[in-house]
Design a protein around this motif. Structure first.
Motif, PDB file in Angstrom:
ATOM      1  N   PRO A 201       7.982   1.552   2.212  1.00  0.00           N
ATOM      2  CA  PRO A 201       6.985   1.570   3.225  1.00  0.00           C
ATOM      3  C   PRO A 201       7.879   2.692   4.421  1.00  0.00           C
ATOM      4  O   PRO A 201       7.118   3.538   4.744  1.00  0.00           O
ATOM      5  CB  PRO A 201       7.030   0.225   3.981  1.00  0.00           C
ATOM      6  CG  PRO A 201       7.044  -0.498   2.638  1.00  0.00           C
ATOM      7  CD  PRO A 201       8.126   0.086   1.974  1.00  0.00           C
TER       8      PRO A 201
ATOM      9  N   TRP B  90      -7.164  -4.433  -3.872  1.00  0.00           N
ATOM     10  CA  TRP B  90      -7.278  -3.792  -2.743  1.00  0.00           C
ATOM     11  C   TRP B  90      -8.763  -3.878  -2.178  1.00  0.00           C
ATOM     12  O   TRP B  90      -9.745  -3.701  -2.868  1.00  0.00           O
ATOM     13  CB  TRP B  90      -6.871  -2.345  -2.689  1.00  0.00           C
ATOM     14  CG  TRP B  90      -5.680  -2.136  -3.327  1.00  0.00           C
ATOM     15  CD1 TRP B  90      -5.424  -1.458  -4.768  1.00  0.00           C
ATOM     16  CD2 TRP B  90      -4.171  -2.550  -2.999  1.00  0.00           C
ATOM     17  NE1 TRP B  90      -4.021  -1.677  -4.852  1.00  0.00           N
ATOM     18  CE2 TRP B  90      -3.361  -2.241  -3.896  1.00  0.00           C
ATOM     19  CE3 TRP B  90      -3.664  -3.335  -1.896  1.00  0.00           C
ATOM     20  CZ2 TRP B  90      -1.932  -2.412  -3.911  1.00  0.00           C
ATOM     21  CZ3 TRP B  90      -2.571  -3.321  -1.611  1.00  0.00           C
ATOM     22  CH2 TRP B  90      -1.473  -2.927  -2.781  1.00  0.00           C
TER      23      TRP B  90
ATOM     24  N   GLU C 244       0.874  -1.123  -0.044  1.00  0.00           N
ATOM     25  CA  GLU C 244       0.048  -0.048   0.155  1.00  0.00           C
ATOM     26  C   GLU C 244       0.951   1.246   0.025  1.00  0.00           C
ATOM     27  O   GLU C 244       0.190   2.458  -0.411  1.00  0.00           O
ATOM     28  CB  GLU C 244      -0.890  -0.032   1.215  1.00  0.00           C
ATOM     29  CG  GLU C 244      -2.093  -0.935   1.280  1.00  0.00           C
ATOM     30  CD  GLU C 244      -1.747  -2.711   1.496  1.00  0.00           C
ATOM     31  OE1 GLU C 244      -0.314  -2.758   1.668  1.00  0.00           O
ATOM     32  OE2 GLU C 244      -2.619  -3.267   2.099  1.00  0.00           O
ATOM     33  N   PHE C 245       2.334   1.380   0.261  1.00  0.00           N
ATOM     34  CA  PHE C 245       3.249   2.276   0.463  1.00  0.00           C
ATOM     35  C   PHE C 245       4.200   2.173  -0.674  1.00  0.00           C
ATOM     36  O   PHE C 245       5.101   2.669  -0.630  1.00  0.00           O
ATOM     37  CB  PHE C 245       3.611   2.503   1.853  1.00  0.00           C
ATOM     38  CG  PHE C 245       2.538   2.869   2.598  1.00  0.00           C
ATOM     39  CD1 PHE C 245       2.111   4.154   2.688  1.00  0.00           C
ATOM     40  CD2 PHE C 245       2.050   2.074   3.602  1.00  0.00           C
ATOM     41  CE1 PHE C 245       1.082   4.413   3.603  1.00  0.00           C
ATOM     42  CE2 PHE C 245       1.169   2.201   4.487  1.00  0.00           C
ATOM     43  CZ  PHE C 245       0.476   3.693   4.614  1.00  0.00           C
TER      44      PHE C 245
ATOM     45  N   LEU D 289       0.136   7.552   7.009  1.00  0.00           N
ATOM     46  CA  LEU D 289      -1.003   6.658   7.633  1.00  0.00           C
ATOM     47  C   LEU D 289      -1.321   7.332   9.027  1.00  0.00           C
ATOM     48  O   LEU D 289      -0.672   7.558   9.646  1.00  0.00           O
ATOM     49  CB  LEU D 289      -0.259   5.353   7.820  1.00  0.00           C
ATOM     50  CG  LEU D 289      -1.379   4.235   8.419  1.00  0.00           C
ATOM     51  CD1 LEU D 289      -2.317   3.898   7.795  1.00  0.00           C
ATOM     52  CD2 LEU D 289      -0.462   2.963   8.946  1.00  0.00           C
TER      53      LEU D 289
ATOM     54  N   SER E  95      -2.262  -3.282   9.561  1.00  0.00           N
ATOM     55  CA  SER E  95      -2.947  -2.366   9.646  1.00  0.00           C
ATOM     56  C   SER E  95      -4.416  -2.906   9.594  1.00  0.00           C
ATOM     57  O   SER E  95      -5.273  -2.513   8.530  1.00  0.00           O
ATOM     58  CB  SER E  95      -2.875  -1.213   8.733  1.00  0.00           C
ATOM     59  OG  SER E  95      -1.374  -0.698   8.999  1.00  0.00           O
TER      60      SER E  95
ATOM     61  N   ASN F  29       4.703   2.818  11.435  1.00  0.00           N
ATOM     62  CA  ASN F  29       3.705   2.754  10.606  1.00  0.00           C
ATOM     63  C   ASN F  29       4.039   1.505   9.381  1.00  0.00           C
ATOM     64  O   ASN F  29       3.090   0.766   8.938  1.00  0.00           O
ATOM     65  CB  ASN F  29       3.437   4.062   9.788  1.00  0.00           C
ATOM     66  CG  ASN F  29       2.627   4.829  10.623  1.00  0.00           C
ATOM     67  OD1 ASN F  29       2.204   4.594  11.827  1.00  0.00           O
ATOM     68  ND2 ASN F  29       2.785   6.119  10.279  1.00  0.00           N
ATOM     69  N   GLN F  30       5.131   1.569   9.043  1.00  0.00           N
ATOM     70  CA  GLN F  30       5.617   0.466   7.918  1.00  0.00           C
ATOM     71  C   GLN F  30       5.556  -0.848   8.311  1.00  0.00           C
ATOM     72  O   GLN F  30       5.479  -1.782   7.622  1.00  0.00           O
ATOM     73  CB  GLN F  30       7.208   0.966   7.433  1.00  0.00           C
ATOM     74  CG  GLN F  30       8.105   1.040   8.514  1.00  0.00           C
ATOM     75  CD  GLN F  30       8.297   2.292   9.280  1.00  0.00           C
ATOM     76  OE1 GLN F  30       7.415   3.186   9.490  1.00  0.00           O
ATOM     77  NE2 GLN F  30       9.587   2.430   9.618  1.00  0.00           N
TER      78      GLN F  30
ATOM     79  N   ASN G 223       7.250   6.284   2.941  1.00  0.00           N
ATOM     80  CA  ASN G 223       5.962   6.676   2.637  1.00  0.00           C
ATOM     81  C   ASN G 223       4.969   6.595   3.573  1.00  0.00           C
ATOM     82  O   ASN G 223       3.917   7.008   3.656  1.00  0.00           O
ATOM     83  CB  ASN G 223       5.640   6.154   1.495  1.00  0.00           C
ATOM     84  CG  ASN G 223       6.391   6.220   0.251  1.00  0.00           C
ATOM     85  OD1 ASN G 223       6.864   7.160   0.198  1.00  0.00           O
ATOM     86  ND2 ASN G 223       6.488   5.328  -0.826  1.00  0.00           N
ATOM     87  N   ALA G 224       5.246   5.615   4.534  1.00  0.00           N
ATOM     88  CA  ALA G 224       3.914   5.382   5.660  1.00  0.00           C
ATOM     89  C   ALA G 224       3.721   6.264   6.717  1.00  0.00           C
ATOM     90  O   ALA G 224       2.880   6.340   7.407  1.00  0.00           O
ATOM     91  CB  ALA G 224       4.243   3.999   6.373  1.00  0.00           C
TER      92      ALA G 224
ATOM     93  N   GLN H 213      -4.224   8.080   1.934  1.00  0.00           N
ATOM     94  CA  GLN H 213      -3.201   7.600   3.137  1.00  0.00           C
ATOM     95  C   GLN H 213      -2.109   6.895   2.204  1.00  0.00           C
ATOM     96  O   GLN H 213      -0.938   6.843   2.645  1.00  0.00           O
ATOM     97  CB  GLN H 213      -3.592   7.092   4.089  1.00  0.00           C
ATOM     98  CG  GLN H 213      -4.778   7.815   5.106  1.00  0.00           C
ATOM     99  CD  GLN H 213      -5.159   6.834   6.154  1.00  0.00           C
ATOM    100  OE1 GLN H 213      -4.307   6.811   7.125  1.00  0.00           O
ATOM    101  NE2 GLN H 213      -6.395   7.094   6.409  1.00  0.00           N
ATOM    102  N   MET H 214      -2.640   6.108   1.302  1.00  0.00           N
ATOM    103  CA  MET H 214      -1.836   5.004   0.829  1.00  0.00           C
ATOM    104  C   MET H 214      -1.264   5.086  -0.741  1.00  0.00           C
ATOM    105  O   MET H 214      -2.295   4.818  -1.542  1.00  0.00           O
ATOM    106  CB  MET H 214      -2.310   3.581   1.018  1.00  0.00           C
ATOM    107  CG  MET H 214      -2.761   3.559   2.565  1.00  0.00           C
ATOM    108  SD  MET H 214      -3.715   1.996   3.131  1.00  0.00           S
ATOM    109  CE  MET H 214      -2.878   1.338   4.230  1.00  0.00           C
TER     110      MET H 214
END
Ligand SMILES: Nc1nc2c(c(=O)[nH]1)N[C@H]1C(S)=C(S)[C@@H](COP(=O)(O)O)O[C@H]1N2
Ligand SMILES: [Mo]
Length: 329
Positions: free
Chosen positions: A100, A198, A92-93, A107, A248, A227-228, A103-104, A187-188
């Motif tokens: 991740p 997804w 997602e990231f 989140l 998550s 988050n990652q 970029n995370a 967010q992703m």
């Protein structure tokens, strides 16, 4: 404290548990030293000798006692925090290992709720504060094996998913548990890509989900999850390839029929429903017999042999008795 952990594993009997599963768990608890009367005595003193792992102080602390899940917390050298939190899969990231961690930060982990629904007598939506208090936090040092051929040893913090499952009381129709993870384009950034369908969905058989080793994790290295790594809560199923451990989580659904997972939909000939770590069953494009431990040297380092069920065969082998693991991979 120790005693309470041991008691926590003595799940109340039959109501929500098929008899065969109850017998399996009973055997496992006995072999782990939790038999009647021997509660703590059966544990090796080593299991408590080591203090819980300390994090780098980057995130909020998450206090935990060292797990009493006998024989399950490995004494192997921990993978350094920096590797655990910068070499990730969280599509997602982004699909690169360092995406991740980069970029995370977008989140949002508060407010956060998990909806528990389907074949249960007590469907409910739990917020993260309630989930954090549902059961005492334990530190469990688990081996983690990615289907791509690398592995880590991570001190997770959480409690058995069975603690949550008991609370919602699955009906007799509940045979499988589906795990749905967050999918929010705002967010992703990775959702723009269609590598996977997804939201990322995974699933376990109910007895796998109820197994004491199956962990609902909220932290690692004594701090809340970065988050990652799947904040604010994720699954950790240490005897299966990493992709079974959804990050998550937003929904847990009890169902009667086996459902397709995101990875099965993407490549059914490569990723099966069970995805147990098995050195004897190769991925169609590569061998699964060995693995590279992240943080130990580099690409040219000697590989180590991959263990059946990632080394958790004594605890989980019984779940698959009589199955053809080549066909049901
Ligand atoms: N939602 C979600 N969960 C996921 C993934 C993902 O891409 N999205 N990747 C999986 C894979 S392939 C692995 S190996 C582990 C990695 O967990 P870690 O980065 O905390 O080591 O998360 C799993 N959970
Ligand atoms: Mo993975």
């Amino acid at each position: 404290m120790r005693h309470r952990i041991a008691q926590g594993l003595e799940l109340p009997a039959a109501e929500i548990t098929p008899p065969s599963l109850y017998a399996t768990r009973r055997r496992w608890l006995l072999s782990a030293g939790f038999g009647a009367g021997s509660a703590v005595l059966g544990l090796s003193p080593d299991a408590f000798a080591q203090a819980t792992a300390a994090g780098p102080g980057k995130l909020a602390k998450l206090a935990a006692s060292r797990s009493a899940v006998g024989g399950a917390s490995t004494m192997e050298k921990l993978t350094p925090y920096n590797d655990v939190t910068t070499y990730n899969n969280f599509y997602e990231f982004g699909t690169d290992k360092d995406d991740p961690a980069r970029n995370a930060h977008t989140l949002k982990t508060r407010p956060w709720t998990v909806q528990v629904e389907g074949e249960v007598r007590k469907p409910q939506t739990l917020d993260i504060e309630t989930l954090l208090k549902l059961s005492p936090m334990e530190e469990r040092v688990y081996r983690m094996r990615c289907v791509e051929g690398w592995s880590m040893v991570i001190p997770w913090v959480g409690y058995s998913l069975s603690e949550l499952i008991k609370r919602v009381e699955p009906t007799g129709n509940a045979k499988f548990v589906q795990f749905v993870t967050l999918a929010d384009r705002a967010q992703m950034p990775g959702l723009r890509s269609s590598v996977l369908e997804w939201p990322y969905v995974e699933a376990l058989r109910l007895d796998e989900a109820m197994h004491p080793l199956t962990l609902l994790a909220f932290g690692l290295y004594g701090e809340i999850l970065p988050n990652q790594n799947g904040a604010p809560l994720r699954l950790v199923v240490p005897w299966k390839y990493g992709f079974k451990s959804g990050k998550s989580l937003v929904k847990i659904r009890f169902v009667e029929k086996q459902l397709l997972t995101s990875w099965e939909k993407a490549a059914p000939q490569e990723y099966g429903f069970y995805s147990n770590v098995n050195p004897k069953v190769d991925h169609p494009r590569w061998s699964q017999a060995t693995e590279r431990r992240i943080g130990e040297g580099g690409l040219f380092d000697k590989k180590r042999p991959t263990l059946m069920f990632n080394g958790y065969e004594p605890q989980v082998g019984q779940l698959y008795a009589g199955m053809d693991l080549k066909r049901q991979f």
